[in-house]
Enzyme design. Structure first.
Site, mmCIF file in Angstrom:
data_model
loop_
_atom_site.group_PDB
_atom_site.id
_atom_site.type_symbol
_atom_site.label_atom_id
_atom_site.label_comp_id
_atom_site.label_asym_id
_atom_site.label_seq_id
_atom_site.Cartn_x
_atom_site.Cartn_y
_atom_site.Cartn_z
ATOM 1 N N THR A 132 0.293 -21.290 2.783
ATOM 2 C CA THR A 132 -0.803 -20.479 2.087
ATOM 3 C C THR A 132 -2.125 -21.276 1.940
ATOM 4 O O THR A 132 -1.980 -22.626 1.685
ATOM 5 C CB THR A 132 0.135 -20.361 0.771
ATOM 6 O OG1 THR A 132 -1.282 -19.590 -0.084
ATOM 7 C CG2 THR A 132 0.277 -21.610 0.030
ATOM 8 N N GLU A 133 -3.165 -20.798 1.897
ATOM 9 C CA GLU A 133 -4.368 -21.306 1.695
ATOM 10 C C GLU A 133 -4.554 -21.725 0.248
ATOM 11 O O GLU A 133 -5.378 -22.629 -0.084
ATOM 12 C CB GLU A 133 -5.423 -19.803 1.697
ATOM 13 C CG GLU A 133 -7.006 -20.224 1.824
ATOM 14 C CD GLU A 133 -7.731 -19.019 2.199
ATOM 15 O OE1 GLU A 133 -8.862 -18.925 1.597
ATOM 16 O OE2 GLU A 133 -7.262 -18.285 3.050
ATOM 17 N N VAL A 166 8.060 6.926 12.667
ATOM 18 C CA VAL A 166 7.569 8.109 12.741
ATOM 19 C C VAL A 166 6.827 8.111 14.138
ATOM 20 O O VAL A 166 6.326 7.127 14.728
ATOM 21 C CB VAL A 166 6.394 8.079 11.894
ATOM 22 C CG1 VAL A 166 5.488 9.368 12.031
ATOM 23 C CG2 VAL A 166 6.897 8.282 10.557
ATOM 24 N N ALA A 225 0.799 -1.169 -0.109
ATOM 25 C CA ALA A 225 -0.156 0.065 -0.040
ATOM 26 C C ALA A 225 0.839 1.112 0.004
ATOM 27 O O ALA A 225 0.558 2.198 -0.876
ATOM 28 C CB ALA A 225 -0.777 -0.125 1.025
ATOM 29 N N ARG A 263 -11.928 -18.392 6.247
ATOM 30 C CA ARG A 263 -10.746 -18.356 7.309
ATOM 31 C C ARG A 263 -11.433 -18.580 8.646
ATOM 32 O O ARG A 263 -10.665 -19.559 9.529
ATOM 33 C CB ARG A 263 -9.699 -17.456 7.107
ATOM 34 C CG ARG A 263 -8.944 -17.587 6.019
ATOM 35 C CD ARG A 263 -8.007 -16.208 5.616
ATOM 36 N NE ARG A 263 -7.094 -16.515 4.676
ATOM 37 C CZ ARG A 263 -6.316 -15.635 4.232
ATOM 38 N NH1 ARG A 263 -5.958 -14.308 4.952
ATOM 39 N NH2 ARG A 263 -5.323 -15.754 3.107
ATOM 40 N N ASP A 300 1.497 0.972 15.185
ATOM 41 C CA ASP A 300 1.871 2.355 15.470
ATOM 42 C C ASP A 300 1.188 3.228 14.951
ATOM 43 O O ASP A 300 0.797 4.243 15.237
ATOM 44 C CB ASP A 300 3.436 2.343 14.896
ATOM 45 C CG ASP A 300 4.373 1.514 15.520
ATOM 46 O OD1 ASP A 300 3.810 0.545 16.115
ATOM 47 O OD2 ASP A 300 5.642 1.747 15.872
ATOM 48 N N GLY A 334 -6.663 -13.504 -0.654
ATOM 49 C CA GLY A 334 -6.354 -12.786 -1.764
ATOM 50 C C GLY A 334 -6.801 -11.317 -1.812
ATOM 51 O O GLY A 334 -6.651 -10.520 -2.697
#
Length: 584
Positions: free
Chosen positions: A386-387, A287, A146, A411, A353, A556
């Site tokens: 992993t799934e 930060v 992201a 899940r 954080d 996913g």
């Protein structure tokens, strides 16, 4: 008198510890005639937070990671790990004992010159203050998918960008993502004849999250997913393989050819794109505060760098992309006491954080009690299985050698089913056919997590399960595959029978995996205050936000979220910055 004796004994203890401690690399290098300037550069006693000078010196003398990996005798080769292109000083320290960063998550016997068995821990000095003030249009906090996508998007929109990462390497939890990136209506799906739609992905997501998610955010997730796959492929990613993960009505998890882990690949692509743009990416940089203007806008950050100390960056907008808090046991237990003591599959930086920083600035938090446990963490470790192994055909059996649930359920449901079994664990069972269908399974063999047998009965003996029962379970499952109907648990996807020797199993149990809650944001990724109004200059994307997944995240959807909302955050933050005057 007693005080003097205690002081003397304390001094002796310190001296003894110093003698017993391994010699730091600076001393070992000095013994070979290497001077300070050879590592630090002429006249530079202090290194920057990225530790560029010593890392260049390491490579100059010893070669890069690829060269170091070639000479390794140990099959557990840290120089060829999933962490990718990282710096030598992540593990190898000059003036203190070296520490393997791998031991933050793994339990390996990893000896190194001047090293200890302790995990890496940063030691910044907040008391050291640097009065110089840096400036940027956009500051991005966090360097997972992201954050890096937001930074690249903002840069490409003309903004001056600084990325801050508290860990010694970039990637965050995105680097550990394995299963895939969900997207609906993609070119890859069309090539494979998979019929999917934005509406179906939206409904799967809302249903999987028990309808607690914000519908407008889910709509963006689904509607932007195919374009986000195109975006990543435009940056050089391979997302041509498509598989199915739990809770999805069709195959929509996009990943590299052969089913390789998606996260490490995408992080590598994003790192290369950040480097080609010469983005200012600073690691070892925590930060500690968001700066606020008189008008209430976020105007920058206060940073504590590992070497530089505390300093300020003035910015016109800030994007928070610092991830969740699954690696913060105290915080997890505060919101979900029943999860206290459960292992986490997260990297050590996922401590929440960004939630504290955002809340201190007045940001609204939501859904913090919604914490996901993943059903398949390798027993006795923090390694996520992993799934996609289940999605490619593996089944789950208990200590009676029997199936007990739909393996590709959501899940939360699969995790609860495992916790109700004897020993609160299960065995993930697959054959050579499944192994060959998914390249990342080889990594589990590499880590010695897999048990094997030439026949189901052989495998049962290794696992301590009843052989006749396990054989009967496999026969019944294979008959269901042949009939394309699972009469026991109505598993909707039966991709392959389990008949090809050898037969394999990994013991798994649930582990803390993902936090669905976080900062409340609107559809433009603006962080909302407690009164519901957007905080000027403050944006957020990724796991640090809440509202996208509701009570449960579908496998996913996280990578899909980071790319889609990271793009929106970068574009919106850059647009906001263009309209602002220079901060003073």
């Amino acid at each position: 008198m007693h005080r003097e004796i205690r002081k003397f004994l304390a001094g002796m203890a310190v001296a003894a510890a110093a003698l017993a401690a391994p010699a730091p690399l600076a001393r070992l290098h000095a013994d070979k005639g290497v001077a300070c300037a050879d590592c630090h550069g002429k006249g530079k006693a202090r290194v920057d937070d990225n530790e560029q000078a010593p890392n260049l010196a390491c490579v100059r003398c010893h070669g890069d990671l690829k060269a170091m990996a070639k000479g390794a005798a140990d099959p557990l080769n840290p120089h060829a790990s999933h962490l990718g292109a990282t710096s030598c000083t992540i593990c190898h320290r000059g003036h203190e004992a070296s520490r393997s960063y791998c031991l933050s998550c793994h339990d390996f016997d990893m000896k190194m010159p001047g090293g200890t068995d302790a995990a890496w821990k940063p030691r910044p000095d907040p008391a050291r203050r640097d009065r110089r003030v840096d400036r940027a249009d956009v500051v991005v906090v966090g360097s997972g998918a992201a954050g890096m996508v937001a930074a690249i998007t903002a840069h490409d929109a003309g903004a001056r960008v600084i990325v801050l990462e508290k860990q010694p390497l970039t990637g965050g939890n995105s680097m550990l993502a394995e299963g895939g990136m969900n997207a609906a209506g993609t070119k890859a799906q069309a090539r494979k004849g998979i019929k999917d739609s934005v509406e179906l992905m939206r409904e799967d997501t809302l249903k999987g999250g028990k309808f607690l998610a914000e519908p407008a955010l889910v709509e963006i997730l689904a509607r932007g997913s195919a374009a986000s796959v195109d975006y990543m492929e435009g940056l050089g990613a391979d997302l041509s393989d498509v598989g199915r993960l739990g809770g999805a009505s069709v195959s929509r998890a996009h990943r590299p050819t052969g089913g390789l882990p998606v996260g490490a690949h995408l992080v590598d692509v994003l790192r290369r794109n950040a480097a080609s743009r010469k983005l200012d990416v600073r690691v070892n940089s925590r930060v500690v505060k968001l700066l606020e203007g008189r008008d209430g806008a976020v105007t920058g950050v206060e940073v504590c760098g590992l070497h530089r100390g505390t300093y300020r960056i003035l910015a016109k907008s800030v994007v928070m992309a610092s991830g969740g808090f699954s690696a913060n046991p105290a915080r997890v237990a505060r919101y979900q006491p029943s999860l206290e003591g459960m292992a986490s599959s997260n990297q050590p930086g996922a401590t929440g954080d960004g939630l504290d920083l955002g809340e201190a600035r007045g940001g609204k938090l939501r859904d913090l009690e919604q914490i996901q446990i993943h059903p398949s963490v390798a027993k006795g470790s923090r390694i996520l299985i992993t799934e996609a192994v289940r999605g490619n055909g593996a089944i789950l059996v208990n200590r009676q050698g029997e199936r007990f649930f739909n393996e590709i359920g959501t899940r939360d449901a699969v995790s609860q089913a495992i916790l109700h079994q004897e020993g609160k664990s299960a065995f993930l069972l697959f054959d050579e056919g499944v192994r060959q269908s998914l390249k990342q399974i080889d990594g589990y063999f590499h880590l010695k997590l897999v048990k094997e047998g030439a026949t189901p009965e052989d495998l049962a003996r290794v696992l301590g399960l009843p052989g006749a029962a396990l054989r009967a379970t496999l026969d019944a499952y294979n008959a269901a595959v042949d009939a394309k109907l699972d009469p026991l648990f109505k598993r909707p996807d039966l991709p392959r029978a389990l008949r090809t020797p050898k037969f394999y199993a990994i013991e798994v149990n649930p582990g803390i995996h993902y936090t669905m809650g976080g900062l409340a944001v609107d559809t433009a990724t603006r962080v909302l205050a407690k009164d519901g109004k957007a905080i000027p200059g403050f944006f957020a994307a990724g796991e640090v936000t809440g509202g996208v997944h509701g009570a449960n995240r579908l496998g996913g959807n996280s990578i899909s979220q980071t790319i889609t909302f990271g793009r929106i955050a970068g574009e919106t933050a850059a647009g906001f910055a263009k309209r602002q005057p220079e901060r003073k």
